[in-house]
Write a protein that holds these residues in place. Structure first.
Motif, PDB file in Angstrom:
ATOM      1  N   ASP A 132     -63.735  54.752 -93.494  1.00 40.50           N
ATOM      2  CA  ASP A 132     -62.705  55.132 -94.449  1.00 40.50           C
ATOM      3  C   ASP A 132     -61.349  54.580 -94.036  1.00 40.50           C
ATOM      4  O   ASP A 132     -61.197  53.951 -92.986  1.00 40.50           O
ATOM      5  CB  ASP A 132     -62.650  56.657 -94.615  1.00 40.50           C
ATOM      6  N   ALA A 133     -60.345  54.814 -94.885  1.00 32.84           N
ATOM      7  CA  ALA A 133     -59.019  54.236 -94.644  1.00 32.84           C
ATOM      8  C   ALA A 133     -58.366  54.817 -93.398  1.00 32.84           C
ATOM      9  O   ALA A 133     -57.635  54.125 -92.693  1.00 32.84           O
ATOM     10  CB  ALA A 133     -58.120  54.473 -95.853  1.00 32.84           C
ATOM     11  N   ARG A 134     -58.620  56.094 -93.106  1.00 28.01           N
ATOM     12  CA  ARG A 134     -58.034  56.702 -91.910  1.00 28.01           C
ATOM     13  C   ARG A 134     -58.565  56.012 -90.651  1.00 28.01           C
ATOM     14  O   ARG A 134     -57.802  55.678 -89.743  1.00 28.01           O
ATOM     15  CB  ARG A 134     -58.362  58.195 -91.883  1.00 28.01           C
ATOM     16  N   ALA A 135     -59.887  55.792 -90.615  1.00 31.66           N
ATOM     17  CA  ALA A 135     -60.478  55.108 -89.467  1.00 31.66           C
ATOM     18  C   ALA A 135     -60.019  53.662 -89.393  1.00 31.66           C
ATOM     19  O   ALA A 135     -59.780  53.122 -88.311  1.00 31.66           O
ATOM     20  CB  ALA A 135     -62.003  55.175 -89.545  1.00 31.66           C
ATOM     21  N   LEU A 136     -59.870  53.032 -90.555  1.00 31.59           N
ATOM     22  CA  LEU A 136     -59.447  51.637 -90.584  1.00 31.59           C
ATOM     23  C   LEU A 136     -58.008  51.492 -90.099  1.00 31.59           C
ATOM     24  O   LEU A 136     -57.677  50.546 -89.371  1.00 31.59           O
ATOM     25  CB  LEU A 136     -59.580  51.094 -92.003  1.00 31.59           C
ATOM     26  N   PRO A 185     -61.434  55.956-107.157  1.00 34.09           N
ATOM     27  CA  PRO A 185     -62.033  54.618-107.295  1.00 34.09           C
ATOM     28  C   PRO A 185     -62.598  54.153-105.959  1.00 34.09           C
ATOM     29  O   PRO A 185     -62.293  54.719-104.914  1.00 34.09           O
ATOM     30  CB  PRO A 185     -60.846  53.760-107.725  1.00 34.09           C
ATOM     31  N   MET A 186     -63.387  53.118-106.006  1.00 33.92           N
ATOM     32  CA  MET A 186     -63.951  52.538-104.790  1.00 33.92           C
ATOM     33  C   MET A 186     -63.417  51.113-104.641  1.00 33.92           C
ATOM     34  O   MET A 186     -63.537  50.302-105.556  1.00 33.92           O
ATOM     35  CB  MET A 186     -65.473  52.525-104.843  1.00 33.92           C
ATOM     36  N   LEU A 187     -62.824  50.845-103.471  1.00 34.44           N
ATOM     37  CA  LEU A 187     -62.270  49.531-103.178  1.00 34.44           C
ATOM     38  C   LEU A 187     -62.979  48.957-101.959  1.00 34.44           C
ATOM     39  O   LEU A 187     -63.578  49.692-101.170  1.00 34.44           O
ATOM     40  CB  LEU A 187     -60.767  49.630-102.911  1.00 34.44           C
ATOM     41  N   ALA A 188     -62.905  47.659-101.792  1.00 31.75           N
ATOM     42  CA  ALA A 188     -63.528  47.000-100.642  1.00 31.75           C
ATOM     43  C   ALA A 188     -62.513  46.124 -99.939  1.00 31.75           C
ATOM     44  O   ALA A 188     -61.651  45.520-100.573  1.00 31.75           O
ATOM     45  CB  ALA A 188     -64.735  46.174-101.078  1.00 31.75           C
ATOM     46  N   SER A 243     -66.827  42.004 -91.896  1.00 30.81           N
ATOM     47  CA  SER A 243     -67.731  43.017 -92.420  1.00 30.81           C
ATOM     48  C   SER A 243     -67.003  43.808 -93.502  1.00 30.81           C
ATOM     49  O   SER A 243     -65.830  44.141 -93.341  1.00 30.81           O
ATOM     50  CB  SER A 243     -68.184  43.959 -91.298  1.00 30.81           C
ATOM     51  N   PRO A 244     -67.671  44.137 -94.638  1.00 26.84           N
ATOM     52  CA  PRO A 244     -66.973  44.848 -95.710  1.00 26.84           C
ATOM     53  C   PRO A 244     -66.811  46.327 -95.407  1.00 26.84           C
ATOM     54  O   PRO A 244     -67.719  46.980 -94.908  1.00 26.84           O
ATOM     55  CB  PRO A 244     -67.889  44.633 -96.919  1.00 26.84           C
ATOM     56  N   ALA A 245     -65.636  46.871 -95.706  1.00 26.64           N
ATOM     57  CA  ALA A 245     -65.389  48.307 -95.591  1.00 26.64           C
ATOM     58  C   ALA A 245     -65.112  48.822 -96.995  1.00 26.64           C
ATOM     59  O   ALA A 245     -64.275  48.261 -97.714  1.00 26.64           O
ATOM     60  CB  ALA A 245     -64.200  48.576 -94.682  1.00 26.64           C
ATOM     61  N   PHE A 246     -65.807  49.880 -97.399  1.00 28.20           N
ATOM     62  CA  PHE A 246     -65.614  50.468 -98.719  1.00 28.20           C
ATOM     63  C   PHE A 246     -64.679  51.662 -98.586  1.00 28.20           C
ATOM     64  O   PHE A 246     -64.899  52.550 -97.758  1.00 28.20           O
ATOM     65  CB  PHE A 246     -66.955  50.882 -99.321  1.00 28.20           C
ATOM     66  N   LEU A 247     -63.639  51.681 -99.414  1.00 31.17           N
ATOM     67  CA  LEU A 247     -62.558  52.648 -99.286  1.00 31.17           C
ATOM     68  C   LEU A 247     -62.400  53.424-100.581  1.00 31.17           C
ATOM     69  O   LEU A 247     -62.558  52.876-101.670  1.00 31.17           O
ATOM     70  CB  LEU A 247     -61.247  51.932 -98.954  1.00 31.17           C
ATOM     71  N   GLU A 248     -62.047  54.715-100.453  1.00 28.99           N
ATOM     72  CA  GLU A 248     -61.963  55.583-101.621  1.00 28.99           C
ATOM     73  C   GLU A 248     -60.637  56.345-101.635  1.00 28.99           C
ATOM     74  O   GLU A 248     -60.531  57.423-101.066  1.00 28.99           O
ATOM     75  CB  GLU A 248     -63.131  56.564-101.638  1.00 28.99           C
ATOM     76  N   PRO A 249     -59.605  55.788-102.264  1.00 22.96           N
ATOM     77  CA  PRO A 249     -58.345  56.525-102.378  1.00 22.96           C
ATOM     78  C   PRO A 249     -58.507  57.734-103.293  1.00 22.96           C
ATOM     79  O   PRO A 249     -59.435  57.805-104.097  1.00 22.96           O
ATOM     80  CB  PRO A 249     -57.389  55.492-102.972  1.00 22.96           C
ATOM     81  N   VAL A 272     -53.552  50.785 -96.265  1.00 19.92           N
ATOM     82  CA  VAL A 272     -54.882  50.166 -96.304  1.00 19.92           C
ATOM     83  C   VAL A 272     -55.358  50.050 -97.747  1.00 19.92           C
ATOM     84  O   VAL A 272     -55.895  49.016 -98.163  1.00 19.92           O
ATOM     85  CB  VAL A 272     -55.877  50.996 -95.466  1.00 19.92           C
ATOM     86  N   TYR A 273     -55.130  51.103 -98.536  1.00 21.88           N
ATOM     87  CA  TYR A 273     -55.513  51.051 -99.950  1.00 21.88           C
ATOM     88  C   TYR A 273     -54.714  49.991-100.705  1.00 21.88           C
ATOM     89  O   TYR A 273     -55.256  49.307-101.587  1.00 21.88           O
ATOM     90  CB  TYR A 273     -55.288  52.417-100.600  1.00 21.88           C
TER      91      TYR A 273
END
Length: 382
Positions: free
Chosen positions: A29-33, A148-151, A157-163, A203-204
């Motif tokens: 997630d964005a926090r970890a990223l 929404p779901m963002l990448a 490597s792709p990270a999928f993010l959800e604001p 990040v978002y």
């Protein structure tokens, strides 16, 4: 954002092997990223996050469980507050966006709320991109994208993010909305928590810019995000506009510095696996096979921090004293090296760090000598 071609397929297979058979990946997630971007030199975190390893479970299996994270009560309260803010088609949320960020636009009397459901993260990412494209092609209206779901590509490597939400303004611009359960007291919130929320929102913003870049007429992604929090000690919502340009620039630069996960994975011994069900000694060997870059700041951001701190202290690494101390000591990488240089037993006298240590050691010796002499005088007077 799936990895293309056989090379991407091979990497996914390799990361699945590292995670362990039948172990489901944990989403990055964005926090970890944001935490990963704050410490780009830590290969351990990069490969564990890239492989989708649950570091909380891993830390417990290593005997050093993480001591942070939200309680169930805090999660429940946060979810209830978010639901309240988004009720009635997001009327209150859109009012706050209009008031704080876009008062010159037409007030939002209702808004489009597209359905973003799809199969899997990749499907939801594609559906979100389609909804954003459609909203950008319909100027003059407000659109609210709920979760929404963002990448975002992270070291290959792709990270999928959800604001929490993304709002499309009547002028076609996009705004990230972060909803937090910590309060705003008299119009301001805890600076540390606001800073963490800003890094997460940055990040978002980066992920949204990636989506915008694939459109024929890229819309503007606003660098002022909306932070929504409870007002004082009530359950009423208030909001503040937060400029994340600095956090966005830092995060982008740090992510660009990350070593590609594929390179880290290829350098690991054959058979390395981080499955939490492995024997503790085997699991420890696997974790220690990946270099870490521990610093005290990790204690607030990484589930493996206590394990890495213990190892860093056992090795006498000066990184355990903090990044600023490590930077001041130059080539002296262990506490024993520092003490030896201070005693004059090793080190180049022309090295500024060595010279400063020896001067400090002399001053300390003189101070202690003065204390001893003063004590003897007092004792004689008695």
């Amino acid at each position: 954002m799936p990895l293309p071609g056989p090379r991407g397929t091979g990497l996914r297979h390799r990361l699945a092997e590292l995670r362990g058979p039948d172990v489901l990946p944990k989403a990055l997630d964005a926090r970890a990223l944001a935490a990963l971007a704050a410490n780009p030199g830590c290969r351990r975190r990069a490969v564990l996050d890239g492989a989708g390893v649950d570091k909380s479970v891993l830390a417990s299996a290593l005997g050093s469980p993480a001591a942070f994270g939200q309680s169930q009560f805090a999660l429940t309260r946060g979810n209830a507050f978010e639901a309240r803010v988004k009720a009635d088609g997001g009327a209150e949320l859109l009012r706050l966006v209009h008031t704080r960020l876009d008062p010159g636009a037409e007030p939002p009397h209702g808004a489009a709320v597209p359905d973003l459901t799809a199969d899997g993260p990749a499907g939801r990412t594609a559906r979100t991109a389609l909804a954003l494209r459609e909203a950008a092609g319909a100027p003059g209206t407000w659109t609210l994208l709920d979760h929404p779901m963002l990448a975002l590509d992270v070291a290959g490597s792709p990270a999928f993010l959800e604001p929490d939400a993304v709002v499309v303004h009547p002028d076609g611009s996009w705004t990230v909305v972060e909803i937090k359960s910590f309060p705003m007291l008299d119009g301001s919130a805890d600076p540390a928590k606001v800073g963490a929320a800003a890094r997460q929102a940055a990040v978002y913003v980066l992920a949204l810019e990636d989506v915008a870049g694939h459109l024929d007429s890229p819309p503007r992604v606003r660098h002022r995000v909306l932070l929504v929090c409870p007002k004082d000690f009530s359950n009423l919502a208030t909001a503040s506009a937060v400029d994340v340009r600095k956090q966005r620039a830092v995060t982008a630069r740090q992510l660009a510095r990350l070593t590609r996960i594929e390179e880290i994975a290829d350098a690991l011994p054959e058979g390395t696996c981080f499955a939490p069900g492995l024997p503790a000694d085997e699991l420890t060997t696997a974790v220690e096979s990946v270099p870490a870059a521990y610093a005290p700041e990790c204690l607030a951001a990484c589930e493996l921090a206590f394990h890495c701190r213990d190892r860093s202290r056992a090795a006498g690494a000066v990184t355990a004293l903090g990044r600023s101390v490590r930077a001041e000591l130059g080539a002296l990488s262990t506490v024993e090296d520092v003490l030896s240089a201070a005693r004059g037993e090793s080190g180049d006298p022309d090295d500024p760090a060595v010279a400063a240590l020896r001067r400090a050691a002399r001053l300390r010796a003189e101070a202690l000598s003065g204390q001893t002499l003063g004590g003897q005088v007092v004792a004689a007077c008695r």
